[in-house]
Design an enzyme around this catalytic site. Structure first.
Site, mmCIF file in Angstrom:
data_model
loop_
_atom_site.group_PDB
_atom_site.id
_atom_site.type_symbol
_atom_site.label_atom_id
_atom_site.label_comp_id
_atom_site.label_asym_id
_atom_site.label_seq_id
_atom_site.Cartn_x
_atom_site.Cartn_y
_atom_site.Cartn_z
ATOM 1 N N ILE A 209 -10.996 43.227 -32.583
ATOM 2 C CA ILE A 209 -10.442 43.521 -31.262
ATOM 3 C C ILE A 209 -10.037 44.987 -31.228
ATOM 4 C CG2 ILE A 209 -8.157 42.701 -31.995
ATOM 5 C CD1 ILE A 209 -7.660 41.887 -29.071
ATOM 6 N N LEU A 210 -10.313 45.635 -30.112
ATOM 7 C CA LEU A 210 -9.926 47.032 -29.944
ATOM 8 C C LEU A 210 -9.691 47.325 -28.464
ATOM 9 C CD1 LEU A 210 -9.582 49.949 -31.102
ATOM 10 C CD2 LEU A 210 -12.014 50.293 -30.596
ATOM 11 N N ILE A 211 -8.555 47.923 -28.184
ATOM 12 C CA ILE A 211 -8.310 48.524 -26.877
ATOM 13 C C ILE A 211 -8.548 50.014 -27.047
ATOM 14 C CG2 ILE A 211 -6.678 48.851 -24.989
ATOM 15 C CD1 ILE A 211 -7.551 45.931 -25.530
ATOM 16 N N GLN A 216 -4.492 52.005 -24.058
ATOM 17 C CA GLN A 216 -3.525 51.291 -24.884
ATOM 18 C C GLN A 216 -2.143 51.293 -24.240
ATOM 19 O OE1 GLN A 216 -3.950 53.031 -28.792
ATOM 20 N NE2 GLN A 216 -5.974 52.143 -29.098
ATOM 21 N N ARG A 217 -1.275 50.412 -24.758
ATOM 22 C CA ARG A 217 0.103 50.240 -24.263
ATOM 23 C C ARG A 217 0.143 49.710 -22.826
ATOM 24 N NH1 ARG A 217 3.488 52.221 -28.002
ATOM 25 N NH2 ARG A 217 2.673 53.785 -29.475
ATOM 26 N N LEU A 220 -3.089 44.951 -22.826
ATOM 27 C CA LEU A 220 -4.447 44.402 -22.778
ATOM 28 C C LEU A 220 -4.808 43.655 -24.053
ATOM 29 C CD1 LEU A 220 -6.333 47.368 -21.056
ATOM 30 C CD2 LEU A 220 -5.603 45.207 -20.035
ATOM 31 N N GLY A 221 -4.252 44.094 -25.180
ATOM 32 C CA GLY A 221 -4.507 43.383 -26.428
ATOM 33 C C GLY A 221 -3.996 41.957 -26.362
ATOM 34 N N GLU A 242 -10.450 36.284 -37.424
ATOM 35 C CA GLU A 242 -11.014 36.570 -38.744
ATOM 36 C C GLU A 242 -10.052 37.479 -39.504
ATOM 37 O OE1 GLU A 242 -14.658 39.377 -40.113
ATOM 38 O OE2 GLU A 242 -15.215 37.745 -38.746
ATOM 39 N N SER A 246 -6.668 44.273 -38.976
ATOM 40 C CA SER A 246 -6.276 45.673 -39.097
ATOM 41 C C SER A 246 -4.764 45.765 -38.908
ATOM 42 C CB SER A 246 -6.985 46.516 -38.033
ATOM 43 O OG SER A 246 -6.492 46.200 -36.745
#
Length: 338
Positions: A209-211, A216-217, A220-221, A242, A246
């Site tokens: 997963i990546l925003i 960011q902030r 959305l995550g 999984e 990170s």
């Protein structure tokens, strides 16, 4: 656009195969050589090698991690050796390239600003985004993009992701994955995504997963994590991400897990239970038991005889200010029909 991922990938893998075939019948390669080959194939580097990203026409930000897969493994030029990629203009620098230009619609990339501007003006994904809508609220839309159908788009997305996730290694077997990409409703600019392995024997509901840095902030995550659990719920499975996560991924998950456990214990299905088991918590939240245990320890709410102290949960909620807005996902905006 200046670079074809398939060409770069083919050049890299063919060179690796050539080295392996050339050594047939000789001594086995040393551990150091094996490590070097792995770094070439997966692009793993210990330091940043691209200084910054030009993302679209008006967004510029630094990379977080290095990745060799954008470059020819021998010349360190962008793309394969027959292209005219440029080395970093900063002499004696750690960087192989100063600025990588990445299309914010399709993630194709180049080191040539003029070609980049020309591509952005005509990128088809600026007008028609890939995939099928699975969630659409007045604020955000989540689309499912199949790696088998939009292979180049997903490969370029994964390449870009490697610059911001230190544990992201796979980028070429995208046909085994689905990608859930979040947009502002009415916009065609991706803001972030998570991927899901279609053949996960552990029944993981999320691979990575990546925003993206400019978005960011915004919570959305948490929205995407909640959506991944909603998919698992509809499939009738207890699931989770999984591992390993990170560092930023773990922070996001602990926040989501903490919120969902607090809600069920304070206001939800388990609020009036005198005793609850780990299995109870797993069933109502959709979380794996190990994730439940990790979160309860994180909340520091376990006392003697494994009692859960609700005061500790209320203190956490007060500190994080989440009690008034438990969930970001609204069921009425789900469009999951397959």
């Amino acid at each position: 656009m200046a670079r074809s991922l398939s060409q770069s990938l083919t050049a890299t893998t063919q060179k690796l195969k050539g080295k392996k075939n050339g050594g047939k019948g000789k001594n086995k390669p040393s551990a150091k050589i094996k490590k070097t080959q792995k770094e070439m194939l997966y692009g793993i580097l210990n330091e940043r090698n691209i200084r910054q990203i030009q993302f679209g026409l008006n967004k510029k930000f630094s990379t977080w991690y290095g990745s060799a897969v954008y470059f020819d493994p021998e010349t360190k030029r962008l793309g394969c050796s027959e292209t005219k990629g440029q080395l970093s203009s900063v002499s004696n620098s750690q960087y192989w390239l100063d600025t990588l230009f990445v299309c914010e619609y399709c993630f194709k990339y180049t080191d040539d600003q003029t070609r980049f501007v020309g591509h952005v003006a005509s990128c088809p994904f600026q007008y028609r985004v890939p995939g099928k809508i699975k969630y659409k609220s007045p604020e955000y839309t989540i689309r499912r993009v199949k790696g088998s159908k939009y292979q180049l788009f997903c490969q370029c997305l994964c390449l870009f992701t490697k610059l911001y996730l230190d544990n992201k290694s796979m980028y070429f077997k995208v046909d085994h994955y689905e990608f859930y990409i979040v947009y502002e409703t009415g916009s065609t600019k991706p803001m972030g995504f998570f991927s899901k392995d279609l053949v996960s024997y552990q029944q993981n509901n999320l691979a990575c997963i990546l925003i993206f840095p400019p978005y960011q902030r915004r919570g959305l995550g948490l929205l995407l994590i909640e959506f991944s659990y909603k998919l698992s719920q509809l499939e009738g499975v207890i699931s989770g991400p999984e591992v390993p996560l990170s560092p930023f991924g773990l922070i996001g998950y602990l926040k989501y897990w903490s919120q969902i456990l607090c809600w069920h214990l304070i206001e939800g299905d388990l609020a009036h239970y005198d005793k609850v088991t780990l299995e109870d918590l797993s069933i109502v939240t959709g979380m794996r038991v190990n994730d439940v245990i990790l979160t309860l320890k994180h909340l520091n709410c376990i006392g003697e005889n494994n009692q859960i102290y609700l005061q500790s949960l209320n203190s956490w909620l007060k500190l994080h200010g989440t009690k008034r807005n438990w969930f970001k996902l609204k069921d009425e905006y789900l469009l999951i029909d397959d």
